[in-house]
Design a protein around this motif. Structure first.
Motif: not given
Length: 177
Positions: A52-53, A129-135, A143-147
């Motif tokens: 994942i990361h 999810k973070l990517n959905t809200v961001s979009a 680089n999703h799942h990079n802290a």
């Protein structure tokens, strides 16, 4: 708004297995500082987590442990500080587990979860999810799942939510840890 956004990645399902940590400092709705580090956990690595990361045991051989970096970051986790995370339940549990594992004093701070604020303020999204809200907010999440990338996106989500919805509903979502 003034706060610090955090994000952890872990080596396994064990909460104290943090392998990376990012802090993004926001002052007056502007990102003013960033901190990122790999961490060497005292646990095994799960192939699923690494997939994942993208962080593997060989990547953290020379990294500090959480105990080594705690003195540097501890000032961000005091009663008068607001700590923000997307799915704060996870990130706060990793922080607590690391403190417990290394026999460090508990941290007490204010916490706000952008997953919860997104569910409340943006109910029509297909998921939160973070990517959905961001979009949905036109926030670039590279680089999703990079802290660090995730903490920057979380910070930008809260800033944008404050601009769109005002700070009153956000203040209502603050909890104390």
């Amino acid at each position: 708004m003034n706060f610090v956004a955090i994000d952890f990645e872990t080596a396994s399902g064990q909460r104290h297995s943090a392998v990376s940590l990012a802090l993004v400092v926001v002052r007056d709705d502007k990102i003013v500082d960033q901190f990122y580090t790999l961490l060497k956990p005292d646990t095994h690595f799960s192939a699923r987590n690494s997939q994942i990361h993208g962080i593997y045991e060989k990547d953290v051989v020379d990294a500090p442990t959480f105990k080594n970096i705690w003195p540097t970051i501890a000032p961000f986790f005091t009663e008068d500080k607001l700590v923000v995370a997307h799915n704060a339940t996870f990130d706060v549990s990793v922080l607590k587990a690391c403190l417990d594992y290394y026999d460090l004093p508990d941290a007490h701070f204010q916490v706000l979860d952008t997953l919860r604020t997104s569910r409340k303020l943006m109910p029509d999204l297909p998921n939160h999810k973070l990517n959905t809200v961001s979009a949905s907010l036109d926030i670039s999440l590279k680089n999703h799942h990079n802290a660090l990338a995730d903490a920057v996106a979380c910070a930008e989500i809260l800033i944008r939510q404050g601009q769109l919805f005002g700070t009153a509903p956000l203040k209502q979502a603050v909890r104390y840890k």
